[in-house]
Design a protein around this motif. Structure first.
Motif, PDB file in Angstrom:
ATOM      1  N   SER A   1       0.860  -1.191   0.000  1.00 18.57           N
ATOM      2  CA  SER A   1       0.000   0.000   0.000  1.00 18.57           C
ATOM      3  C   SER A   1       0.890   1.232   0.000  1.00 18.57           C
ATOM      4  O   SER A   1       1.824   1.330   0.805  1.00 18.57           O
ATOM      5  N   CYS A   2       0.605   2.162  -0.910  1.00 16.74           N
ATOM      6  CA  CYS A   2       1.453   3.364  -0.984  1.00 16.74           C
ATOM      7  C   CYS A   2       0.936   4.485  -0.087  1.00 16.74           C
ATOM      8  O   CYS A   2       1.532   5.560  -0.035  1.00 16.74           O
ATOM      9  N   GLY A   3      -0.161   4.253   0.658  1.00 17.85           N
ATOM     10  CA  GLY A   3      -0.668   5.274   1.565  1.00 17.85           C
ATOM     11  C   GLY A   3      -1.341   6.418   0.827  1.00 17.85           C
ATOM     12  O   GLY A   3      -1.192   6.564  -0.393  1.00 17.85           O
ATOM     13  N   GLU A   4      -2.095   7.226   1.581  1.00  9.63           N
ATOM     14  CA  GLU A   4      -2.807   8.321   0.920  1.00  9.63           C
ATOM     15  C   GLU A   4      -3.340   9.336   1.927  1.00  9.63           C
ATOM     16  O   GLU A   4      -3.411   9.072   3.102  1.00  9.63           O
ATOM     17  N   TYR A   5      -3.691  10.488   1.374  1.00  5.79           N
ATOM     18  CA  TYR A   5      -4.325  11.627   2.029  1.00  5.79           C
ATOM     19  C   TYR A   5      -3.362  12.421   2.921  1.00  5.79           C
ATOM     20  O   TYR A   5      -3.340  12.271   4.142  1.00  5.79           O
ATOM     21  N   PRO A   6      -2.552  13.277   2.305  1.00  9.85           N
ATOM     22  CA  PRO A   6      -1.695  14.190   3.072  1.00  9.85           C
ATOM     23  C   PRO A   6      -2.542  15.238   3.786  1.00  9.85           C
ATOM     24  O   PRO A   6      -3.472  15.789   3.204  1.00  9.85           O
ATOM     25  N   LEU A   7      -2.222  15.489   5.039  1.00 16.88           N
ATOM     26  CA  LEU A   7      -2.985  16.463   5.826  1.00 16.88           C
ATOM     27  C   LEU A   7      -2.165  17.708   6.119  1.00 16.88           C
ATOM     28  O   LEU A   7      -2.556  18.547   6.925  1.00 16.88           O
ATOM     29  N   ASP A   8      -1.005  17.829   5.488  1.00 17.61           N
ATOM     30  CA  ASP A   8      -0.235  19.070   5.504  1.00 17.61           C
ATOM     31  C   ASP A   8       0.433  19.180   4.141  1.00 17.61           C
ATOM     32  O   ASP A   8       0.235  18.335   3.273  1.00 17.61           O
ATOM     33  N   ASN A   9       1.192  20.227   3.935  1.00 18.04           N
ATOM     34  CA  ASN A   9       1.839  20.400   2.632  1.00 18.04           C
ATOM     35  C   ASN A   9       3.352  20.208   2.718  1.00 18.04           C
ATOM     36  O   ASN A   9       4.116  20.831   2.000  1.00 18.04           O
ATOM     37  N   SER A  10       3.745  19.289   3.606  1.00 15.32           N
ATOM     38  CA  SER A  10       5.177  19.020   3.768  1.00 15.32           C
ATOM     39  C   SER A  10       5.727  18.175   2.622  1.00 15.32           C
ATOM     40  O   SER A  10       6.933  18.171   2.384  1.00 15.32           O
ATOM     41  N   GLY A  11       4.838  17.443   1.942  1.00 10.57           N
ATOM     42  CA  GLY A  11       5.286  16.565   0.870  1.00 10.57           C
ATOM     43  C   GLY A  11       5.889  15.268   1.360  1.00 10.57           C
ATOM     44  O   GLY A  11       6.404  14.477   0.571  1.00 10.57           O
ATOM     45  N   LYS A  12       5.813  15.003   2.659  1.00  7.69           N
ATOM     46  CA  LYS A  12       6.416  13.793   3.233  1.00  7.69           C
ATOM     47  C   LYS A  12       5.368  12.678   3.310  1.00  7.69           C
ATOM     48  O   LYS A  12       4.357  12.816   3.991  1.00  7.69           O
ATOM     49  N   ARG A  13       5.626  11.563   2.630  1.00  6.24           N
ATOM     50  CA  ARG A  13       4.651  10.488   2.556  1.00  6.24           C
ATOM     51  C   ARG A  13       4.512   9.732   3.872  1.00  6.24           C
ATOM     52  O   ARG A  13       3.528   9.022   4.083  1.00  6.24           O
ATOM     53  N   GLU A  14       5.463   9.891   4.776  1.00  6.27           N
ATOM     54  CA  GLU A  14       5.315   9.233   6.070  1.00  6.27           C
ATOM     55  C   GLU A  14       4.277   9.929   6.951  1.00  6.27           C
ATOM     56  O   GLU A  14       3.924   9.421   8.016  1.00  6.27           O
ATOM     57  N   LYS A  15       3.762  11.072   6.511  1.00  8.51           N
ATOM     58  CA  LYS A  15       2.750  11.790   7.282  1.00  8.51           C
ATOM     59  C   LYS A  15       1.338  11.594   6.723  1.00  8.51           C
ATOM     60  O   LYS A  15       0.427  12.328   7.086  1.00  8.51           O
ATOM     61  N   LEU A  16       1.146  10.618   5.862  1.00 13.48           N
ATOM     62  CA  LEU A  16      -0.153  10.399   5.248  1.00 13.48           C
ATOM     63  C   LEU A  16      -1.154   9.836   6.249  1.00 13.48           C
ATOM     64  O   LEU A  16      -0.793   9.130   7.193  1.00 13.48           O
TER      65      LEU A  16
END
Length: 566
Positions: A283-298
């Motif tokens: 699973s590549c994860g989804e839905y960023p809740l900030d605009n950091s561009g960091k996928r570990e924060k999805l």
């Protein structure tokens, strides 16, 4: 040993062929073959990278947003562009409602008929049907009068000898188990879902100007302005309308879809031990809740699960992704290559139509074979929920435990055809419940004075490096989607898309490893090999969409393939 072919097996998008061997009433081996070619990657070469999403969104007419967002994210990744928070939240709303609508459509219109015997509903007692529905939820249409009306409509279809959308199915098949009342209830909700999905997807028209294929995506953000005082922008009235549509989406999911899913699943618990497949999930994860561009924060975490071990979630190393063409009709080395270096050069060596069997010892599909670290991986809602569950995602853990408890099964039931179908419902429920919160975040951000929706800092190509490469990931309704772009002298030098149905529908690789569809079918029992309903159940649980995986165009108008069932 009998050999059977189901062609095409998809109900709406693309041509998928399943060729299987059956012995002792069960499938002993299977081959997944797509019979169409995709060539849009070749069309993109030499074009402006900022225009790629216009083309890639035409990969499919069902996944109307997914290739747009993956393409734009690939370009933004290559050029190191960070987008405003408002744009990120608007994108979440667009892709989130796509997931909710898509999964509901899949359950009722593409998969439910594998479990629901529509014609059996003619024998139902509408009063008992209403009582059954009322025992499941307080949905306002749960009345005997309503179900009687649906039954009369169904009777009229049957009397004319034309079942319309219910025409192609194995009605009366011994593998159907639902009582007539449950069949009538599900048929009624099938029809309701048609109207419901048309309404909730209006969010795409509000935020994206149209559906399918919204037009307001843009490299660097979005092209829809935010202005509380303008009728030509995203304002308070439009936000209120979106809020009402999100409520309608959530109500149907909570009061119709999930109760129906649990009710149907309760009659088919043996399918918790069928269709497990490869046992590896991405699973590549989804839905960023900030605009950091960091996928570990999805919001939905990314990760990999190996060998059905829920105690460990591994991070995704993009360098380990390859695509093999050992059994695919393309030129190139049999050994897998990374998508950055991938090519799409067709070389068809299969039989000329019409044909009954394809020689599966050689090349037999237009789908390539993606692998992670040389291993077959399943992607899709089951992977999404398993990774979230194993990562401690509170919503996923609560929803999974609730479903398992109501069905009276353990976590091992997740690795199955039934688990795959249940996971799709769980993902839908979680996203439907979260969407209003993301709308509230957007409202709060705008009230705080932030109206930015686009970052134009690198819009001028003269500011770009001479060469750049990037990947764009999106956890689409059918799973992990990635677009890979190489840019040289401000133009697209190479473009590859590795889509969910490519992962799942892949043929054998150079090591002979089966793809997820193929592996999931092995061991599947068949009540009647001449009517392989069970094959439909497992393959449809993946929600195959082969239009994303392969495309074909013959400029001369010649017949490319002839479809038949043998």
């Amino acid at each position: 040993m009998a050999k059977i072919v189901v062609d095409p097996i998809t109900r709406i998008e693309g041509h998928l062929r399943i060729q299987a061997e059956v012995d002792g009433g069960a499938i002993t081996d299977a081959w997944s073959s797509s019979t169409m070619f995709r060539g849009i990657e070749k069309i993109l070469k030499g074009r402006d990278p900022r225009d790629a999403w216009y083309f890639t969104q035409r990969f499919c007419g069902v996944c109307t947003t997914v290739h747009s967002i993956a393409s734009i994210r690939a370009v933004e990744n290559a050029l190191n562009i960070r987008i405003p928070l408002n744009a990120e939240l608007i994108r979440n709303l667009i892709i989130g409602i796509q997931v909710v609508q898509d999964h509901v459509i899949h359950f009722y219109h593409l998969h439910a008929l594998d479990w629901v015997d529509v014609v059996s509903g003619l024998k139902a007692d509408p009063v008992k049907t209403a009582a059954l529905a009322a025992s499941l939820s307080d949905w306002p249409l749960n009345s005997s009068t309503y179900f009687k009306g649906v039954q009369e409509k169904l009777k009229a279809f049957v009397a004319k000898g034309r079942l319309g959308p219910f025409a192609n199915a194995y009605w009366g098949h011994p593998a159907y188990k639902l009582p007539p009342e449950a069949n009538l209830m599900a048929t009624a909700h099938y029809l309701e879902a048609l109207d419901w999905q048309r309404e909730v997807i209006k969010i795409h028209a509000i935020l994206g100007s149209k559906n399918p294929h919204p037009q307001t995506f843009l490299v660097g953000g979005m092209a829809i302005p935010i202005d509380p005082t303008s009728q030509n922008a995203l304002n308070a009235d439009k936000i209120a309308e979106i809020g009402e549509l999100l409520k309608k989406a959530k109500d149907f999911v909570e009061k119709v879809y999930i109760p129906d899913l649990l009710a149907v699943a309760s009659f088919y618990k043996e399918w918790a031990g069928i269709g497990a497949g490869v046992g590896n999930y991405l699973s590549c994860g989804e839905y960023p809740l900030d605009n950091s561009g960091k996928r570990e924060k999805l919001w939905f975490p990314a990760g990999i699960i190996l060998n059905r071990d829920l105690t460990k979630v591994y991070p995704i190393d993009q360098k380990k992704i390859t695509e093999s063409v050992a059994h695919s009709w393309y030129e190139g080395s049999d050994a897998g290559v990374h998508p950055y270096d991938g090519q799409t050069e067709p070389k068809y060596t299969g039989p000329k139509p019409p044909y009954d069997m394809i020689d599966t010892t050689g090349k037999y599909s237009w789908v390539k074979s993606p692998r992670y670290d040389g291993t077959s991986m399943e992607t899709g809602p089951l992977a999404t929920i398993l990774v979230a569950y194993a990562s401690g995602h509170a919503g996923a853990k609560g929803a999974v435990d609730m479903v398992l408890k109501k069905l009276g099964v353990g976590p091992e039931a997740l690795f199955s055809t039934l688990g795959r179908t249940a996971a799709r419902g769980i993902e839908t429920l979680l996203v439907a419940q979260e969407l209003p919160k993301w709308l509230d975040m957007l409202v709060a951000n705008v009230k705080g004075g932030d109206l930015a929706i686009h970052n134009g800092e690198k819009w001028d190509p003269s500011s770009w490096p001479r060469e750049a490469a990037g990947s764009g990931w999106h956890n689409a309704p059918r799973g992990a989607l990635s677009h890979w772009i190489r840019i040289k002298d401000q133009k697209i030098e190479n473009y590859q898309a590795v889509v969910p149905s490519t992962w799942n529908a892949s043929p054998r690789d150079e090591k002979g490893q089966r793809g997820p569809y193929e592996a999931a079918l092995v061991g599947t029992p068949l009540a009647d090999p001449s009517k392989p309903l069970e094959i439909l159940r497992t393959i449809h649980s993946f929600d195959p969409c082969l239009a994303c995986a392969v495309h074909v165009m013959d400029a001369e108008g010649d017949e490319m393939v002839q479809i038949k069932v043998v």
